[in-house]
Every structure is written in C-alpha cells, then in structure tokens.
Design a protein around this motif. Structure first.
Motif, PDB file in Angstrom:
ATOM      1  N   ALA A  41       8.963  56.330  83.611  1.00 47.53           N
ATOM      2  CA  ALA A  41       9.006  54.882  83.834  1.00 47.53           C
ATOM      3  C   ALA A  41       8.766  54.645  85.319  1.00 47.53           C
ATOM      4  O   ALA A  41       9.238  55.421  86.165  1.00 47.53           O
ATOM      5  CB  ALA A  41      10.356  54.299  83.409  1.00 47.53           C
ATOM      6  N   TRP A  42       8.036  53.579  85.625  1.00 47.40           N
ATOM      7  CA  TRP A  42       7.577  53.323  86.989  1.00 47.40           C
ATOM      8  C   TRP A  42       7.796  51.870  87.393  1.00 47.40           C
ATOM      9  O   TRP A  42       7.686  50.966  86.563  1.00 47.40           O
ATOM     10  CB  TRP A  42       6.077  53.594  87.102  1.00 47.40           C
ATOM     11  CG  TRP A  42       5.613  54.937  86.691  1.00 47.40           C
ATOM     12  CD1 TRP A  42       5.397  55.380  85.406  1.00 47.40           C
ATOM     13  CD2 TRP A  42       5.308  56.045  87.548  1.00 47.40           C
ATOM     14  NE1 TRP A  42       4.974  56.684  85.425  1.00 47.40           N
ATOM     15  CE2 TRP A  42       4.904  57.114  86.716  1.00 47.40           C
ATOM     16  CE3 TRP A  42       5.325  56.207  88.939  1.00 47.40           C
ATOM     17  CZ2 TRP A  42       4.522  58.346  87.242  1.00 47.40           C
ATOM     18  CZ3 TRP A  42       4.944  57.442  89.449  1.00 47.40           C
ATOM     19  CH2 TRP A  42       4.557  58.495  88.608  1.00 47.40           C
TER      20      TRP A  42
ATOM     21  N   THR B 253       9.657  56.023  90.466  1.00 49.30           N
ATOM     22  CA  THR B 253       9.572  56.593  89.122  1.00 49.30           C
ATOM     23  C   THR B 253      10.844  57.327  88.751  1.00 49.30           C
ATOM     24  O   THR B 253      11.597  57.780  89.618  1.00 49.30           O
ATOM     25  CB  THR B 253       8.368  57.550  88.997  1.00 49.30           C
ATOM     26  OG1 THR B 253       8.122  57.804  87.610  1.00 49.30           O
ATOM     27  CG2 THR B 253       8.609  58.875  89.716  1.00 49.30           C
ATOM     28  N   ILE B 254      11.056  57.422  87.458  1.00 46.45           N
ATOM     29  CA  ILE B 254      12.088  58.286  86.895  1.00 46.45           C
ATOM     30  C   ILE B 254      11.443  59.144  85.810  1.00 46.45           C
ATOM     31  O   ILE B 254      10.678  58.642  84.976  1.00 46.45           O
ATOM     32  CB  ILE B 254      13.288  57.490  86.334  1.00 46.45           C
ATOM     33  CG1 ILE B 254      14.356  58.458  85.793  1.00 46.45           C
ATOM     34  CG2 ILE B 254      12.858  56.480  85.281  1.00 46.45           C
ATOM     35  CD1 ILE B 254      15.662  57.772  85.401  1.00 46.45           C
ATOM     36  N   ASP B 255      11.724  60.416  85.850  1.00 45.87           N
ATOM     37  CA  ASP B 255      11.222  61.382  84.885  1.00 45.87           C
ATOM     38  C   ASP B 255      12.136  61.357  83.665  1.00 45.87           C
ATOM     39  O   ASP B 255      13.332  61.605  83.780  1.00 45.87           O
ATOM     40  CB  ASP B 255      11.230  62.775  85.529  1.00 45.87           C
ATOM     41  CG  ASP B 255      10.611  63.854  84.661  1.00 45.87           C
ATOM     42  OD1 ASP B 255      10.344  63.597  83.479  1.00 45.87           O
ATOM     43  OD2 ASP B 255      10.402  64.970  85.190  1.00 45.87           O
TER      44      ASP B 255
ATOM     45  N   GLU C 265       5.192  45.446  88.746  1.00 43.75           N
ATOM     46  CA  GLU C 265       5.162  45.704  87.309  1.00 43.75           C
ATOM     47  C   GLU C 265       6.049  46.897  86.991  1.00 43.75           C
ATOM     48  O   GLU C 265       6.086  47.877  87.753  1.00 43.75           O
ATOM     49  CB  GLU C 265       3.739  46.038  86.850  1.00 43.75           C
ATOM     50  CG  GLU C 265       2.741  44.911  86.997  1.00 43.75           C
ATOM     51  CD  GLU C 265       2.526  44.140  85.704  1.00 43.75           C
ATOM     52  OE1 GLU C 265       3.176  44.501  84.690  1.00 43.75           O
ATOM     53  OE2 GLU C 265       1.726  43.204  85.719  1.00 43.75           O
ATOM     54  N   ILE C 266       6.739  46.831  85.862  1.00 45.23           N
ATOM     55  CA  ILE C 266       7.411  48.000  85.311  1.00 45.23           C
ATOM     56  C   ILE C 266       6.494  48.569  84.235  1.00 45.23           C
ATOM     57  O   ILE C 266       6.045  47.853  83.349  1.00 45.23           O
ATOM     58  CB  ILE C 266       8.780  47.634  84.720  1.00 45.23           C
ATOM     59  CG1 ILE C 266       9.743  47.200  85.838  1.00 45.23           C
ATOM     60  CG2 ILE C 266       9.366  48.817  83.953  1.00 45.23           C
ATOM     61  CD1 ILE C 266      11.059  46.648  85.339  1.00 45.23           C
ATOM     62  N   VAL C 267       6.187  49.849  84.362  1.00 47.95           N
ATOM     63  CA  VAL C 267       5.241  50.504  83.456  1.00 47.95           C
ATOM     64  C   VAL C 267       5.893  51.758  82.899  1.00 47.95           C
ATOM     65  O   VAL C 267       6.504  52.522  83.647  1.00 47.95           O
ATOM     66  CB  VAL C 267       3.941  50.892  84.202  1.00 47.95           C
ATOM     67  CG1 VAL C 267       2.922  51.463  83.229  1.00 47.95           C
ATOM     68  CG2 VAL C 267       3.355  49.696  84.943  1.00 47.95           C
ATOM     69  N   LYS C 268       5.774  51.978  81.615  1.00 49.93           N
ATOM     70  CA  LYS C 268       6.221  53.252  81.040  1.00 49.93           C
ATOM     71  C   LYS C 268       5.000  53.981  80.489  1.00 49.93           C
ATOM     72  O   LYS C 268       4.102  53.374  79.915  1.00 49.93           O
ATOM     73  CB  LYS C 268       7.294  53.056  79.976  1.00 49.93           C
ATOM     74  CG  LYS C 268       6.922  52.183  78.784  1.00 49.93           C
ATOM     75  CD  LYS C 268       8.112  52.088  77.838  1.00 49.93           C
ATOM     76  CE  LYS C 268       7.774  51.252  76.602  1.00 49.93           C
ATOM     77  NZ  LYS C 268       8.908  51.190  75.655  1.00 49.93           N
TER      78      LYS C 268
ATOM     79  N   ALA D 213      12.918  50.332  79.983  1.00 47.13           N
ATOM     80  CA  ALA D 213      11.627  51.020  79.911  1.00 47.13           C
ATOM     81  C   ALA D 213      11.830  52.529  79.869  1.00 47.13           C
ATOM     82  O   ALA D 213      11.203  53.242  79.071  1.00 47.13           O
ATOM     83  CB  ALA D 213      10.753  50.635  81.101  1.00 47.13           C
ATOM     84  N   ALA D 214      12.724  53.038  80.724  1.00 47.55           N
ATOM     85  CA  ALA D 214      12.981  54.476  80.761  1.00 47.55           C
ATOM     86  C   ALA D 214      13.653  54.954  79.476  1.00 47.55           C
ATOM     87  O   ALA D 214      13.333  56.029  78.957  1.00 47.55           O
ATOM     88  CB  ALA D 214      13.857  54.810  81.970  1.00 47.55           C
ATOM     89  N   ALA D 215      14.551  54.154  78.939  1.00 44.48           N
ATOM     90  CA  ALA D 215      15.295  54.559  77.737  1.00 44.48           C
ATOM     91  C   ALA D 215      14.426  54.519  76.487  1.00 44.48           C
ATOM     92  O   ALA D 215      14.638  55.309  75.557  1.00 44.48           O
ATOM     93  CB  ALA D 215      16.514  53.661  77.551  1.00 44.48           C
ATOM     94  N   THR D 216      13.446  53.631  76.451  1.00 52.13           N
ATOM     95  CA  THR D 216      12.653  53.435  75.236  1.00 52.13           C
ATOM     96  C   THR D 216      11.299  54.133  75.278  1.00 52.13           C
ATOM     97  O   THR D 216      10.529  54.010  74.328  1.00 52.13           O
ATOM     98  CB  THR D 216      12.437  51.941  74.960  1.00 52.13           C
ATOM     99  OG1 THR D 216      11.772  51.328  76.088  1.00 52.13           O
ATOM    100  CG2 THR D 216      13.759  51.232  74.714  1.00 52.13           C
TER     101      THR D 216
END
Length: 253
Positions: free
Chosen positions: A165-166, A200-202, A180-183, A155-158
């Motif tokens: 990405a959360w 989260t990741i920025d 849930e994983i949410v971008k 999710a973070a990469a795309t």
C-alpha cells in the motif's frame, strides 16, 4: 478510497523510454557469463535492532538479509549481458513493466526498489503525525489526518494476498487532489503510472509473520503509530513537487 491497479500503462515523463521497442525477452550478449550488473544491497538506515520492540531484529535479518538480498542477487543474474545492464533500477522497472505485460526482470527489479524504499519509510521513534506542507496536503485531500490514516490502513489490510500500500503524489493541473492512496499486488509500485511514491508498507506475509503471525491489521497499526518516518515522507514530497515543476517547465519549452 484507495486506487487499485489503474489500467493505464506508462505515460507522462516515462514516454521517452523505448517501451514499445523492447522485445518480450532480453538476449544475453556473447561471452556474458559473469555477474557484473552493479546493484547493491543497501542496509536499512538504522541498526537491525533499532525498530524493536515494534519490528524485531529477527524480522529485519530475515526480511532484509534474505528476501531483499535474493531480489538483488537474482536481478543481477537476470540483467547481466542484456540490454538492461547498466540501467538504473527505475529504468528497468519502467521498461520491464511493459504496459502491464511484465517482462522477466520486472519482479526482482521492483522488489529490490520497493524494499529499499520501505526501509527508508521507517525510523526508530517514528509514527505520530506529519507537519508542514505534507500535513496540509493530507488534510486538504483526505479531509483530515485521521481520515487519511483510516484509508491507508484499509488499503493495506484489504490488499488481497501479497503486495503493497502506498501514499503517492500525482501532479495535477488544477492542484485539486495531488495525494493518492494506491494498493498494488505483488511487486507493482506507483512508478509505473508516473506517480511519485511518498510512503509504503509491505504487506507480503514475510514482512510481519515473525512478529505478528497472521495479524496483519496489528502490524499495520504499529507501522502507522510507531514506525513511519514522516521526515522521509516530507522530504520525498518536496522532491516530487520540484521534479513535477521541472517536468511542467520542460513541457512548455
């Protein structure tokens, strides 16, 4: 698979906010020429060099000291003397999201909130695996921790361009799948869909360029393996479940 930008707007616990009554612009009150809105730039909960060698002091000085500071300072200027002055960051985010039709204060408010949450999502000596109830829910909802980590990284990469990405908690009546994983693009975060953010990741490029240049996947891997504070995520889960239970109780009254 990560959820990307759900179409629904505000719902659930946010319904009490006067979203439908908010005008497209917030007008300043007479005589409001001083910046008095009470928002603070809080420092990360560790020294700026504490995440080295995985995230450099230079990155924190630039990312927190300049980018995060700018969001806070600009938000103060935007809301002073308007109907938004005196509201919390969360309230400003929910109101100014405006069912996806963003009002001017949204980006700065959401970015100020997102960054503070991001700093608190990391710690020196982080990474590894969570434990307890958090690990149980991850294994139940994703099949295994390894599968969760794979989906979160993806999710973070795309997430195209800038965004976040959360991992988020969403209370469900059947207790079937609550994580849930949410971008999200740009400044958007899961608060606007009535989810409880947990991690989260920025993935804005300024979050990692000094340390990793354009190697976003390497940055994501280091974040997961060396920086995540699972203690913070577990504490957020506990709080989210308590708040969800209280909301359900209030609905039944």
């Amino acid at each position: 698979m990560a959820t990307s930008l759900p179409s629904q707007g505000l719902h659930g616990s946010t319904s009490s906010l006067p979203v439908t009554k908010i005008q497209k612009q917030f007008f300043r009150k007479d005589g409001s020429n001083l910046v008095t809105a009470k928002f603070e730039l809080k420092p990360p909960p560790y020294p700026l060099n504490a995440l080295e060698p995985h995230m450099s002091q230079a990155t924190l000085e630039y990312h927190w000291g300049k980018h995060h500071r700018a969001y806070v300072d600009n938000l103060k200027k935007q809301v002073v003397g308007t109907e938004l002055e005196g509201k919390s960051l969360e309230e400003i985010i929910l109101v100014s999201y405006n069912n996806g039709h963003l009002l001017p204060a949204f980006n700065n408010a959401a970015q100020a909130w997102n960054h503070e949450f991001f700093w608190q999502s990391m710690k020196p000596g982080g990474g590894g695996k969570p434990s307890g109830e958090l690990l149980h829910l991850i294994e139940r909802d994703f099949g295994s921790f390894e599968k969760f980590a794979e989906e979160f990284r993806a999710a973070a990469a795309t997430q195209f361009g800038s965004g976040w990405a959360w991992l988020a908690y969403k209370a469900t009546s059947d207790k079937n799948k609550e994580l849930e994983i949410v971008k999200c693009p740009n400044a958007v975060n899961p608060l606007v869909w009535d989810y409880f953010p947990l991690l989260t990741i920025d993935v804005w490029e300024h979050a990692y360029y000094l340390d990793f240049q354009n190697r976003r996947p390497d940055y994501i891997s280091i974040f997961m393996e060396k920086l995540v504070s699972w203690d913070a995520v577990s504490a957020r889960l506990e709080k989210a479940k308590a708040e969800a239970a209280e909301e359900e109780k209030q609905i039944k009254l």
